[in-house]
Design an enzyme around this catalytic site. Structure first.
Site, PDB file in Angstrom:
ATOM      1  N   CYS A   1       0.909  29.839 -14.949  1.00  0.00           N
ATOM      2  CA  CYS A   1       0.494  30.102 -16.377  1.00  0.00           C
ATOM      3  C   CYS A   1      -0.072  28.642 -17.515  1.00  0.00           C
ATOM      4  O   CYS A   1       0.292  29.314 -18.243  1.00  0.00           O
ATOM      5  CB  CYS A   1       1.962  30.937 -17.187  1.00  0.00           C
ATOM      6  SG  CYS A   1       2.294  32.285 -15.956  1.00  0.00           S
ATOM      7  N   GLU A   2      -1.510  28.528 -17.323  1.00  0.00           N
ATOM      8  CA  GLU A   2      -1.593  26.992 -17.150  1.00  0.00           C
ATOM      9  C   GLU A   2      -2.897  27.801 -17.434  1.00  0.00           C
ATOM     10  O   GLU A   2      -4.053  27.346 -15.296  1.00  0.00           O
ATOM     11  CB  GLU A   2      -1.134  26.201 -16.690  1.00  0.00           C
ATOM     12  CG  GLU A   2      -0.331  25.634 -17.066  1.00  0.00           C
ATOM     13  CD  GLU A   2       0.433  25.441 -18.280  1.00  0.00           C
ATOM     14  OE1 GLU A   2       0.103  24.836 -19.072  1.00  0.00           O
ATOM     15  OE2 GLU A   2       1.459  25.187 -18.881  1.00  0.00           O
TER      16      GLU A   2
ATOM     17  N   TYR B   1      -5.577  14.246 -12.722  1.00  0.00           N
ATOM     18  CA  TYR B   1      -6.541  13.188 -12.663  1.00  0.00           C
ATOM     19  C   TYR B   1      -7.760  13.545 -12.365  1.00  0.00           C
ATOM     20  O   TYR B   1      -8.389  12.851 -12.336  1.00  0.00           O
ATOM     21  CB  TYR B   1      -6.064  12.539 -12.144  1.00  0.00           C
ATOM     22  CG  TYR B   1      -4.580  11.572 -11.670  1.00  0.00           C
ATOM     23  CD1 TYR B   1      -4.363  10.865 -12.704  1.00  0.00           C
ATOM     24  CD2 TYR B   1      -3.956  11.636 -10.493  1.00  0.00           C
ATOM     25  CE1 TYR B   1      -3.187  10.448 -12.365  1.00  0.00           C
ATOM     26  CE2 TYR B   1      -2.721  11.336 -10.491  1.00  0.00           C
ATOM     27  CZ  TYR B   1      -2.669  10.481 -11.898  1.00  0.00           C
ATOM     28  OH  TYR B   1      -1.056   9.758 -10.775  1.00  0.00           O
TER      29      TYR B   1
ATOM     30  N   PRO C   1       0.996  -1.269   0.575  1.00  0.00           N
ATOM     31  CA  PRO C   1      -0.113  -0.180  -0.201  1.00  0.00           C
ATOM     32  C   PRO C   1       0.616   0.705   0.220  1.00  0.00           C
ATOM     33  O   PRO C   1       1.669   0.936   0.933  1.00  0.00           O
ATOM     34  CB  PRO C   1      -0.982  -0.148   1.147  1.00  0.00           C
ATOM     35  CG  PRO C   1       0.097  -0.606   1.662  1.00  0.00           C
ATOM     36  CD  PRO C   1       0.955  -1.340   1.832  1.00  0.00           C
TER      37      PRO C   1
ATOM     38  N   ARG D   1      -2.243  16.870  -8.626  1.00  0.00           N
ATOM     39  CA  ARG D   1      -3.554  15.171  -8.514  1.00  0.00           C
ATOM     40  C   ARG D   1      -5.457  16.288  -9.342  1.00  0.00           C
ATOM     41  O   ARG D   1      -5.479  15.290 -10.729  1.00  0.00           O
ATOM     42  CB  ARG D   1      -3.128  14.241  -7.163  1.00  0.00           C
ATOM     43  CG  ARG D   1      -2.740  13.857  -7.207  1.00  0.00           C
ATOM     44  CD  ARG D   1      -3.632  12.815  -5.667  1.00  0.00           C
ATOM     45  NE  ARG D   1      -4.504  13.320  -5.362  1.00  0.00           N
ATOM     46  CZ  ARG D   1      -5.030  11.977  -6.580  1.00  0.00           C
ATOM     47  NH1 ARG D   1      -4.459  11.185  -7.102  1.00  0.00           N
ATOM     48  NH2 ARG D   1      -6.524  11.676  -5.826  1.00  0.00           N
TER      49      ARG D   1
ATOM     50  N   ARG E   1      -0.819   5.328  -1.491  1.00  0.00           N
ATOM     51  CA  ARG E   1      -1.960   5.592  -0.520  1.00  0.00           C
ATOM     52  C   ARG E   1      -2.657   5.376   0.440  1.00  0.00           C
ATOM     53  O   ARG E   1      -2.922   6.454   0.652  1.00  0.00           O
ATOM     54  CB  ARG E   1      -3.306   5.846  -1.956  1.00  0.00           C
ATOM     55  CG  ARG E   1      -4.067   6.697  -1.996  1.00  0.00           C
ATOM     56  CD  ARG E   1      -5.097   6.925  -2.799  1.00  0.00           C
ATOM     57  NE  ARG E   1      -4.427   6.426  -4.051  1.00  0.00           N
ATOM     58  CZ  ARG E   1      -3.847   7.649  -5.465  1.00  0.00           C
ATOM     59  NH1 ARG E   1      -4.136   8.383  -4.628  1.00  0.00           N
ATOM     60  NH2 ARG E   1      -3.950   6.816  -6.125  1.00  0.00           N
TER      61      ARG E   1
HETATM   62  C1  LIG Z   1       2.612   2.194  -7.215  1.00  0.00           C
HETATM   63  C2  LIG Z   1       2.930   1.090  -6.526  1.00  0.00           C
HETATM   64  C3  LIG Z   1       2.215   0.113  -5.564  1.00  0.00           C
HETATM   65  C4  LIG Z   1       1.221   1.646  -4.693  1.00  0.00           C
HETATM   66  O1  LIG Z   1       0.084   1.755  -5.011  1.00  0.00           O
HETATM   67  P1  LIG Z   1      -0.611   2.749  -4.261  1.00  0.00           P
HETATM   68  O2  LIG Z   1      -2.260   3.221  -5.154  1.00  0.00           O
HETATM   69  O3  LIG Z   1      -0.854   4.175  -3.831  1.00  0.00           O
HETATM   70  O4  LIG Z   1      -1.143   2.008  -3.117  1.00  0.00           O
HETATM   71  C5  LIG Z   1       2.225  -0.338  -4.798  1.00  0.00           C
HETATM   72  N1  LIG Z   1       3.610  -1.713  -6.416  1.00  0.00           N
HETATM   73  C6  LIG Z   1       3.369  -0.910  -7.252  1.00  0.00           C
HETATM   74  C7  LIG Z   1       4.600  -2.046  -7.846  1.00  0.00           C
HETATM   75  C8  LIG Z   1       3.501   0.050  -7.090  1.00  0.00           C
HETATM   76  O5  LIG Z   1       3.597   1.034  -8.419  1.00  0.00           O
END
Ligand SMILES: *Cc1c(COP(=O)(O)O)cnc(C)c1O
Length: 434
Positions: free
Chosen positions: A356-357, A312, A270, A308, A272
């Site tokens: 400036c975007e 996104y 994990p 972000r 995020r």
């Molecule tokens: C980015 C990544 C993660 C973590 O992703 P999250 O969405 O932040 O949990 C885990 N494993 C790999 C291989 C990644 O590239």
């Protein structure tokens, strides 16, 4: 929702901003610990290891905190390798993932003795084999499978679908496993996947895990008996404001059968989930203008600090920082909605950056009190993919970062200075003949 509910007082944030200036990222150590506890609790019944995905937030103090919680790390570059080694992670607690590892990065990982290198292609196997020193201990290798599962996330955060650059296609896994097993100096320890990011349903984990299970069986039927680990990746989604989150218990029940029926250790990566809602970005209103019927607040933070929203179209709650408590993570986090009715006139506001975007914004069309220049706002959910995705666009120094630990705070990264922006540049290069 399985998310921890934690808050920071507005007065605390205001004092920090007054001391450090803005923009500044503030992270709650306790919020990170609470998320770790929540995930550990959900996985308690399954033999598992949690490896923090460093790219979510790679600041040294965050890594040190995660290390002290006993987690390992998942890295995707030689730079991240240098960071985690600096932080004192044991090499065996490092998993090296990523679709484009350079031969010199693989060599550095082998020299450091990292615990697992996840391969994503046949070419990468050849590159790894070519940097193995003769007579060195065997290197533990995993294969990242592309399980061909669909996730309901932003297209840029999907990684587990056939045709994408990530992972080894299902029908090529067994033959690659054979080749790893036949390569002197390597040992196949893991099969794994990482199917995307900000995934809020357990379903894709369940179907991905089923496919991994089939592959584990197929590889074992080839006579390869060295597997110890199944890596189910990261991607666990969190609640941004009123949005949905992945319940850690639902995640655990989706992946637990894979560990149970294979007897292998589950590896979870994990990023995020651990840090996203532990951080806020503090930014001040520079100017207010009204144009085409819209109220526009020009902030001192923008896409260079926090991309972000622009990249996104991510929704992040934005709160006016006053004396009240600011909830870091809960399904209905907006204090602005509540505050708008209380005395101050509510308005529909675009909260934009200084770059400036036209795509430079933090939030658009928010119902909130129309605060004056000088007011302090907090962008919530800024702990993951915030600072790390920042840039110096428009030659803006990168923000400061602060860790909040109980009633104390410490600057864990100084704000960049203009001199930092020009490091390594020269107007008089040493000319060489081509
Ligand atoms: C980015 C990544 C993660 C973590 O992703 P999250 O969405 O932040 O949990 C885990 N494993 C790999 C291989 C990644 O590239």
């Amino acid at each position: 929702m399985g998310q921890s509910v934690l808050s920071i007082s507005g007065a605390t944030l205001a004092r920090i901003a007054a001391r450090t200036g803005t923009p500044v990222f503030v992270y709650s150590a306790e919020a990170i610990r609470a998320q770790m506890r929540a995930l550990e609790a959900a996985l308690a019944e399954v033999p598992h290891r949690i490896h923090y995905s460093v790219k979510a937030n790679s600041s040294l103090a965050i890594l040190a905190l995660v290390r002290d919680l006993g987690a390992g790390v998942d890295i995707v570059s030689g730079g991240e390798l240098a960071r985690v080694l600096r932080c004192g992670f044991p090499a065996g607690d490092i998993v090296f993932s990523g679709v484009g590892k350079r031969p010199e990065e693989l060599a550095a990982a082998v020299a450091a003795g990292v615990g697992l290198i996840n391969l994503e292609s046949e070419g990468e196997l050849a590159a790894l084999a070519s940097v193995l020193p003769a007579g060195a201990p065997r290197v533990a290798v995993g294969i990242r499978v592309n399980p061909d599962v669909t996730t309901e996330t932003h297209p840029y955060t999907q990684t587990g679908k056939s045709g994408m650059k990530f992972g080894v296609p299902l029908d090529q896994v067994v033959s690659l496993a054979r080749r790893v097993a036949d390569t002197r100096g390597l040992e196949l320890r893991a099969l794994g996947m990482h199917i995307g990011s900000q995934i809020t349903s357990a379903e894709p984990y369940r179907s991905g895990a089923e496919r991994l299970l089939g592959l584990v069986r197929a590889v074992q039927q080839e006579g390869i008996t060295s597997l110890t680990t199944v890596d189910v990746g990261g991607g666990l989604g969190i609640a941004y404001g009123s949005g949905p989150a992945l319940d850690p218990a639902a995640f655990a029940s989706a992946v637990a059968p894979l560990a149970r029926s294979t007897g292998l250790t589950l590896l979870v990566e994990p990023g995020r989930f651990l840090v996203g809602n532990a951080g806020v970005l503090l930014t001040r209103v520079l100017y207010h203008k009204r144009s085409g019927g819209r109220e526009i607040l020009v902030m001192d933070a923008g896409m260079n600090d926090f991309i972000r929203p622009s990249l996104y179209q991510a929704h992040h709650e934005v709160c006016v920082v006053d004396d009240g408590e600011i909830m870091l993570a809960r399904p209905h986090a907006s204090r602005i909605d509540g505050a708008a009715g209380e005395g101050e006139q509510g308005a529909t506001v675009d909260i934009v950056g200084p770059n400036c975007e036209s795509g430079d914004f933090l939030a658009l069309g928010r119902q909130m009190p129309l605060v004056a220049p000088g007011a302090l706002l907090a962008v919530l959910g800024a702990g993951a993919y915030g600072f790390g995705m920042g840039s110096n666009y428009n030659s803006r120094p990168r923000a400061a970062e602060v860790l909040l630990e109980g009633d104390r705070f410490g600057v864990i990264r100084e704000r960049e200075r203009p001199e930092d922006l020009m490091r390594g540049e020269t107007t008089s290069p040493r000319w060489e003949t081509v």
